[in-house]
Design a protein around this motif. Structure first.
Motif, PDB file in Angstrom:
ATOM      1  N   VAL A 189     -71.947 -69.199  35.962  1.00  0.00           N
ATOM      2  CA  VAL A 189     -72.140 -70.652  36.104  1.00  0.00           C
ATOM      3  C   VAL A 189     -72.545 -70.997  37.536  1.00  0.00           C
ATOM      4  N   SER A 190     -71.908 -70.333  38.500  1.00  0.00           N
ATOM      5  CA  SER A 190     -72.264 -70.547  39.897  1.00  0.00           C
ATOM      6  C   SER A 190     -73.714 -70.146  40.155  1.00  0.00           C
ATOM      7  N   GLY A 191     -74.178 -69.092  39.459  1.00  0.00           N
ATOM      8  CA  GLY A 191     -75.567 -68.670  39.576  1.00  0.00           C
ATOM      9  C   GLY A 191     -76.537 -69.708  39.027  1.00  0.00           C
ATOM     10  N   VAL A 192     -76.135 -70.392  37.951  1.00  0.00           N
ATOM     11  CA  VAL A 192     -76.961 -71.479  37.414  1.00  0.00           C
ATOM     12  C   VAL A 192     -77.154 -72.560  38.474  1.00  0.00           C
ATOM     13  N   LEU A 193     -76.059 -72.954  39.118  1.00  0.00           N
ATOM     14  CA  LEU A 193     -76.122 -73.994  40.147  1.00  0.00           C
ATOM     15  C   LEU A 193     -76.960 -73.541  41.342  1.00  0.00           C
ATOM     16  N   ALA A 194     -76.790 -72.267  41.717  1.00  0.00           N
ATOM     17  CA  ALA A 194     -77.519 -71.749  42.885  1.00  0.00           C
ATOM     18  C   ALA A 194     -79.020 -71.807  42.680  1.00  0.00           C
ATOM     19  N   ASN A 195     -79.497 -71.348  41.509  1.00  0.00           N
ATOM     20  CA  ASN A 195     -80.946 -71.327  41.331  1.00  0.00           C
ATOM     21  C   ASN A 195     -81.507 -72.690  40.956  1.00  0.00           C
ATOM     22  N   TRP A 196     -80.659 -73.576  40.494  1.00  0.00           N
ATOM     23  CA  TRP A 196     -81.083 -74.971  40.343  1.00  0.00           C
ATOM     24  C   TRP A 196     -81.459 -75.508  41.728  1.00  0.00           C
ATOM     25  N   LEU A 197     -80.603 -75.233  42.711  1.00  0.00           N
ATOM     26  CA  LEU A 197     -80.861 -75.698  44.074  1.00  0.00           C
ATOM     27  C   LEU A 197     -82.054 -74.984  44.699  1.00  0.00           C
ATOM     28  N   ILE A 198     -82.156 -73.670  44.481  1.00  0.00           N
ATOM     29  CA  ILE A 198     -83.288 -72.938  45.049  1.00  0.00           C
ATOM     30  C   ILE A 198     -84.592 -73.355  44.370  1.00  0.00           C
ATOM     31  N   GLY A 199     -84.511 -73.684  43.073  1.00  0.00           N
ATOM     32  CA  GLY A 199     -85.678 -74.227  42.397  1.00  0.00           C
ATOM     33  C   GLY A 199     -86.119 -75.536  43.022  1.00  0.00           C
ATOM     34  N   MET A 200     -85.155 -76.350  43.413  1.00  0.00           N
ATOM     35  CA  MET A 200     -85.486 -77.614  44.066  1.00  0.00           C
ATOM     36  C   MET A 200     -85.991 -77.387  45.488  1.00  0.00           C
ATOM     37  N   ALA A 201     -85.522 -76.314  46.132  1.00  0.00           N
ATOM     38  CA  ALA A 201     -86.087 -75.958  47.440  1.00  0.00           C
ATOM     39  C   ALA A 201     -87.568 -75.618  47.283  1.00  0.00           C
ATOM     40  N   ALA A 202     -87.887 -74.846  46.239  1.00  0.00           N
ATOM     41  CA  ALA A 202     -89.291 -74.535  45.951  1.00  0.00           C
ATOM     42  C   ALA A 202     -90.059 -75.808  45.613  1.00  0.00           C
ATOM     43  N   PHE A 203     -89.413 -76.723  44.888  1.00  0.00           N
ATOM     44  CA  PHE A 203     -90.026 -77.994  44.494  1.00  0.00           C
ATOM     45  C   PHE A 203     -90.398 -78.807  45.738  1.00  0.00           C
ATOM     46  N   LEU A 204     -89.434 -78.962  46.652  1.00  0.00           N
ATOM     47  CA  LEU A 204     -89.673 -79.754  47.857  1.00  0.00           C
ATOM     48  C   LEU A 204     -90.672 -79.071  48.779  1.00  0.00           C
ATOM     49  N   THR A 205     -90.589 -77.752  48.873  1.00  0.00           N
ATOM     50  CA  THR A 205     -91.511 -77.006  49.726  1.00  0.00           C
ATOM     51  C   THR A 205     -92.939 -77.119  49.216  1.00  0.00           C
ATOM     52  N   THR A 206     -93.110 -77.035  47.901  1.00  0.00           N
ATOM     53  CA  THR A 206     -94.438 -77.160  47.304  1.00  0.00           C
ATOM     54  C   THR A 206     -94.987 -78.567  47.485  1.00  0.00           C
ATOM     55  N   SER A 207     -94.110 -79.555  47.456  1.00  0.00           N
ATOM     56  CA  SER A 207     -94.527 -80.940  47.620  1.00  0.00           C
ATOM     57  C   SER A 207     -95.109 -81.212  49.002  1.00  0.00           C
ATOM     58  N   ALA A 208     -94.528 -80.561  50.023  1.00  0.00           N
ATOM     59  CA  ALA A 208     -94.939 -80.827  51.404  1.00  0.00           C
ATOM     60  C   ALA A 208     -96.329 -80.277  51.678  1.00  0.00           C
ATOM     61  N   ARG A 209     -97.076 -80.972  52.514  1.00  0.00           N
ATOM     62  CA  ARG A 209     -98.441 -80.557  52.842  1.00  0.00           C
ATOM     63  C   ARG A 209     -98.561 -79.993  54.247  1.00  0.00           C
ATOM     64  N   ASP A 210     -97.486 -79.938  55.010  1.00  0.00           N
ATOM     65  CA  ASP A 210     -97.553 -79.346  56.343  1.00  0.00           C
ATOM     66  C   ASP A 210     -96.366 -78.419  56.545  1.00  0.00           C
TER      67      ASP A 210
END
Length: 302
Positions: A189-210
């Motif tokens: 369950v902790s792993g589910v939460l961890a990759n949810w957050l890392i997925g959002m890190a990828a989401f925010l990183t992809t969103s940024a243009r600089d």
């Protein structure tokens, strides 16, 4: 004549107003549907790379995980205040993730987001290639993490204060082992939460243009998952690689079967379902990509 001049002046003003609207600066970030597009395209590009490139990039990503783990320990040595301790530790590990995201290295837990985004938006599954790629990224991450840990140990660079701090991290990661079967599922369950957050890190990183935006987008979710002790298999590969060489408190099979296995299963669920599938479904009407065809309201392909 006066009326004509007034009309001309009015036309000029209207044209100026129109030009001002047209010339306004564009967005400096991608919107969510564009991010899902980018995820899918990155997943496709990774999948289409030659095996040697996939494996080398997986080795590189694993190496960055050990550097991130080491940096997170080094920054927090001797810090007593818990909030600052977690902040510094998270910032340290964010360095590893920033290097992964910006370099295009292949990290197992990022692939859990990118590849499903590709598969959810196209017909047909290349099963053999997919499973081979997932396995090579996982194995490559482990080998890369361990090789860097060996080099660090050979270098003899760290002061003696590093190793007691590292052992504290290992105890924190392995505390679930004392809970038996319940602990195994807690790690999942902790792993589910961890990759949810890392997925959002990828989401925010992809969103940024600089570059600044990408680093900041990576840092915030990483600090949160580190502070929360959520079990992220790729991150733990870095800690455990150092732990195997520096401490005999835990064995390699305890690291694997009591942490990495359940954490990896949870990571796959968290990335594929809570990030990739969720956003792919939510924005499916807006997604326009070469990965699949968008349909209009009547069901006709565009």
């Amino acid at each position: 004549m006066a009326n004509e001049e007034n009309h001309q002046e009015t036309d000029v003003n209207e044209n100026n107003d129109s030009n001002q609207k047209i010339d306004r600066p564009g967005r400096q970030f991608y919107i969510p549907s564009q991010i899902v597009d980018e995820f899918g395209e990155k997943g496709r590009d990774h999948l289409n790379k030659p095996f040697r490139a996939q494996f080398l990039l997986a080795l590189t990503a694993g190496s960055f995980m050990t550097f991130g783990a080491v940096f997170s320990v080094l920054l927090a040595v001797g810090v007593e205040t818990k909030g600052i301790y977690h902040l510094l530790s998270g910032l340290g590990f964010a360095a590893g993730y920033s290097m992964v995201f910006i370099s295009g290295a292949v990290l197992f837990t990022e692939i859990n987001v990118l590849l499903p985004s590709y598969l959810f938006n196209k017909a047909g599954l290349m099963k053999k290639n997919i499973y081979k790629f997932w396995l090579s990224s996982y194995v490559g991450n482990i080998i890369g993490a361990f090789l860097v840990a060996v080099l660090i140990q050979w270098s003899g660079s760290f002061a003696s204060t590093f190793y007691p701090e590292l052992e504290m991290y290992l105890d924190h990661k392995m505390k679930f082992m004392d809970h038996g079967v319940k602990g195994w599922f807690q790690v999942l369950v902790s792993g589910v939460l961890a990759n949810w957050l890392i997925g959002m890190a990828a989401f925010l990183t992809t969103s940024a243009r600089d570059l600044t935006g990408k680093i900041l987008g990576t840092t915030l979710p990483v600090v949160l998952f580190v502070a929360g002790n959520f079990q992220h298999s790729a991150a733990n590969m870095g800690y455990f690689s150092m732990g195997i060489l520096a401490s005999d408190k835990y064995t390699w099979y305890e690291y694997i079967f009591f942490n990495l296995v359940p954490a990896s299963i949870g990571n796959l669920i968290g990335g594929a379902i809570l990030v990739s599938l969720l956003f792919s479904y939510a924005y499916k009407e807006d997604i326009q990509t070469s990965l699949g065809r968008k349909k209009n309201k009547k069901g006709a392909e565009r």
